[in-house]
Design a protein around this motif. Sequence first.
Motif, short mmCIF file in Angstrom:
data_model
loop_
_atom_site.label_atom_id
_atom_site.label_comp_id
_atom_site.label_asym_id
_atom_site.label_seq_id
_atom_site.Cartn_x
_atom_site.Cartn_y
_atom_site.Cartn_z
N ALA A 290 28.27 14.32 -116.47
CA ALA A 290 29.34 13.36 -116.71
C ALA A 290 29.18 12.15 -115.78
O ALA A 290 29.35 11.00 -116.21
CB ALA A 290 30.70 14.01 -116.49
N THR A 291 28.82 12.41 -114.54
CA THR A 291 28.60 11.31 -113.60
C THR A 291 27.42 10.46 -114.03
O THR A 291 27.48 9.22 -113.99
CB THR A 291 28.37 11.86 -112.17
N ALA A 292 26.35 11.12 -114.47
CA ALA A 292 25.17 10.37 -114.95
C ALA A 292 25.54 9.49 -116.14
O ALA A 292 25.11 8.34 -116.23
CB ALA A 292 24.05 11.34 -115.33
N SER A 293 26.37 10.02 -117.02
CA SER A 293 26.80 9.26 -118.18
C SER A 293 27.62 8.03 -117.76
O SER A 293 27.44 6.93 -118.30
CB SER A 293 27.61 10.15 -119.11
N SER B 256 19.31 6.83 -110.35
CA SER B 256 20.47 7.71 -110.21
C SER B 256 20.68 8.63 -111.41
O SER B 256 20.90 9.84 -111.25
CB SER B 256 21.74 6.91 -109.91
N ARG B 257 20.59 8.09 -112.61
CA ARG B 257 20.85 8.93 -113.79
C ARG B 257 19.79 10.02 -113.95
O ARG B 257 20.14 11.20 -114.09
CB ARG B 257 20.94 8.07 -115.06
N PRO B 258 18.47 9.70 -113.89
CA PRO B 258 17.48 10.78 -114.01
C PRO B 258 17.60 11.83 -112.90
O PRO B 258 17.41 13.02 -113.15
CB PRO B 258 16.13 10.06 -113.93
N ALA C 17 21.38 18.53 -112.60
CA ALA C 17 22.16 19.30 -113.58
C ALA C 17 21.30 20.39 -114.20
O ALA C 17 21.76 21.53 -114.38
CB ALA C 17 22.72 18.37 -114.65
N ALA C 18 20.06 20.06 -114.51
CA ALA C 18 19.14 21.06 -115.09
C ALA C 18 18.90 22.19 -114.09
O ALA C 18 18.85 23.37 -114.47
CB ALA C 18 17.83 20.41 -115.49
N ALA C 19 18.77 21.85 -112.81
CA ALA C 19 18.58 22.88 -111.79
C ALA C 19 19.80 23.78 -111.69
O ALA C 19 19.68 25.01 -111.54
CB ALA C 19 18.28 22.23 -110.43
N CYS C 20 20.99 23.21 -111.80
CA CYS C 20 22.22 24.01 -111.77
C CYS C 20 22.28 24.95 -112.98
O CYS C 20 22.66 26.12 -112.84
CB CYS C 20 23.45 23.11 -111.75
#
Length: 84
Positions: free
Chosen positions: A38-41, A53-55, A61-64
């Motif tokens: 959501a933050t990246a968006s 920042s977005r990547p 997020a993928a790691a989580c």
Amino acid sequence: MVTESLRMLPSADELHYQASRLRADADLMEGYAQQLLATASELSACPTAPEWSRPTLELQAAACSTAAKQLRTAAEALLAHSRA
């Protein structure tokens, strides 16, 4: 002479409790992944946000999400062990 101490094996109830804790942690990790996405968006709409920042947030997020899957797998392994 070498002596070995016998460790008490955890009870089925203890294994179930630990499995539930792992599942709860997995849920938290999934929540963190969603927050990061959501933050990246939101940052994609911000012209002053750094390009990286977005990547970076998407990778985190993928790691989580991966951690959440691993925690759920560990919980299932504990439950299988408790049934054995």
